[in-house]
Design an enzyme around this catalytic site. Structure first.
Site, PDB file in Angstrom:
ATOM      1  N   GLU A 126      -2.887   7.307  -4.937  1.00  0.00           N
ATOM      2  CA  GLU A 126      -2.939   6.580  -6.240  1.00  0.00           C
ATOM      3  C   GLU A 126      -4.432   6.790  -6.644  1.00  0.00           C
ATOM      4  OE1 GLU A 126      -2.084   2.491  -5.224  1.00  0.00           O
ATOM      5  OE2 GLU A 126      -3.792   1.946  -5.497  1.00  0.00           O
ATOM      6  N   ARG A 132       0.925  -1.127  -0.147  1.00  0.00           N
ATOM      7  CA  ARG A 132       0.083  -0.137  -0.054  1.00  0.00           C
ATOM      8  C   ARG A 132       0.910   1.363   0.099  1.00  0.00           C
ATOM      9  NH1 ARG A 132      -3.281  -3.116  -1.512  1.00  0.00           N
ATOM     10  NH2 ARG A 132      -5.345  -3.653  -0.816  1.00  0.00           N
ATOM     11  N   HIS A 186      -1.190  -0.683  -9.867  1.00  0.00           N
ATOM     12  CA  HIS A 186      -1.657  -1.282  -8.940  1.00  0.00           C
ATOM     13  C   HIS A 186      -2.064  -2.898  -9.653  1.00  0.00           C
ATOM     14  CE1 HIS A 186      -3.571  -1.447  -4.456  1.00  0.00           C
ATOM     15  NE2 HIS A 186      -3.485  -2.636  -5.013  1.00  0.00           N
TER      16      HIS A 186
END
Ligand code: NAI
Length: 343
Positions: free
Chosen positions: A259, A230, A291
């Site tokens: 993000e 993360r 991601h």
């Protein structure tokens, strides 16, 4: 049972459409993320299905509850975007655990190999008939030390992969894997001794920005830092400083603390409003992916199956195996043994 799917993309349909149809569920698909502004879209649904960047804070949970939603099904493993204290006693929260830890571990390894041997730059050069190898020198992974932070499902697979390269692997985890032969060390020692560091722990209030200026100062000059967990585990300003003063030799980032506004979207026609993201992308030794660590066929299939199973268990009032419940997770509850839900 009607389920509102948020933050959806065409590839979600490829997997979910048939699975939902055969389970007899009706889905409404929204490209929007779930936020305080979009929560009204959940009207008339008993469940919502959300992803990593949906904003499931206390106000959204309140809005969902008022509208009769009783299940939040995460189609991912991490749950830092959900205020599960606010959900307790009102809305059940379920997730998908370990759908393909290999997918993420392999992506971390791919980022390491690319950054070290600079194949991303070589690809661009040879396409332009530039066959120079100046500036593309890497180092042998064999014999070097890798530090793995978090040795759960993903971390343990990466340990195996990196040992395959002949690396010495050290690790830090407050809950070491029982019965494993992993060499655990204190976090400071891991920062100091590792040539490569890869993060595989969840984001919690305790480790927010734990890769900060002090941690980076302790690291070996030229260290390669990989983050597929993360974004907010790393203080981006400290990372930028570490890249500028060359303490960090390369950063492989599949996640970024801001993000939510950008990742998974095509922003190629926009002027990017995030200066830190623009700066990161200007470094030749930063490899940023959006991601996509989880994004394999096997993982998408497993996410779909477990999500539908989670919804079915809720509908039938069965024990919710994959529930995020702060009482159960803090050990203050015997529901896992009695296999009953408490509300
Ligand atoms: P897991 O729950 O199997 O393992 C996490 C490990 O981290 C556990 O062993 C735990 O004890 C350890 N841990 C907890 N707090 C820690 C701390 N402060 N420092 C060091 N270790 C700590 O989780 P899994 O499946 O291995 O996933 C790890 C993380 O990867 C997830 O939390 C998620 O944030 C991220 N993830 C990213 C994906 C992507 O597409 N990039 C996909 C799936 C997960």
């Amino acid at each position: 049972m009607r389920i509102a799917f948020f933050d959806t993309k065409p590839y979600d349909h490829l997997f979910f459409d048939d699975a939902l149809r055969s389970a007899g569920y009706e889905a409404t698909w929204f490209e929007h993320k779930l936020t305080p502004d979009s929560v009204g879209l959940a009207d008339g649904h008993e469940a919502v299905c959300v992803f990593v960047n949906d904003q499931v804070d206390a106000s959204v949970i309140e809005g969902l509850y008022e509208r009769g939603v009783r299940l939040i099904a995460l189609r991912c493993a991490g749950y830092n975007n959900v205020d599960f204290h606010a959900a307790f006693g009102r809305i059940h929260v379920v997730r998908v655990l370990g759908y393909s830890p290999a997918a993420v571990a392999e992506h971390a390894a791919a980022m390491l190999l690319t950054l070290n041997r600079k194949t991303h730059r070589a690809f661009a050069r040879t396409r332009d008939f530039n066959f120079s190898i100046n500036g593309l020198m890497g180092f042998d992974l064999e014999g070097k030390t890798a530090g793995i932070v978090g040795t759960g499902r993903i971390g343990q697979i990466l340990v195996r992969i990196l040992r395959g390269f002949g690396m010495r692997v050290i690790a830090y985890d407050p809950f070491p894997a029982a019965g494993s032969d992993i060499e655990y060390v204190p976090l400071e020692q891991l920062w100091r001794e590792s040539d490569v560091i890869s993060l595989h722990c969840p984001l919690t209030p305790d480790n927010h920005h734990f890769v900060d200026r002090d941690a980076i100062r302790l690291m070996k000059p030229g260290v390669i830092l990989i983050n597929t967990s993360r974004g907010a585990l790393i203080d981006t300003d400290a990372l930028l400083e570490g890249l500028r003063n060359r303490q960090i030799g390369g950063a492989g980032l599949d996640v970024y603390e801001e993000e939510a506004e950008f990742f998974f979207e095509d922003k190629s026609n926009d002027i990017l409003a995030d200066e830190r993201l623009t700066l990161l992308l200007a470094f030749p030794n930063v490899l940023l992916t959006s991601h996509q660590g989880f994004f394999t066929r096997e993982a998408m299939q497993a996410i779909t199956e477990t999500t539908v199973d989670n919804i079915r268990a809720f509908e039938q009032g069965a024990f919710l195996e994959n529930e995020i419940c702060y009482q159960r997770m803090s050990g203050g509850c015997d529901r896992a043994e009695t296999r009953k839900n408490c509300f």
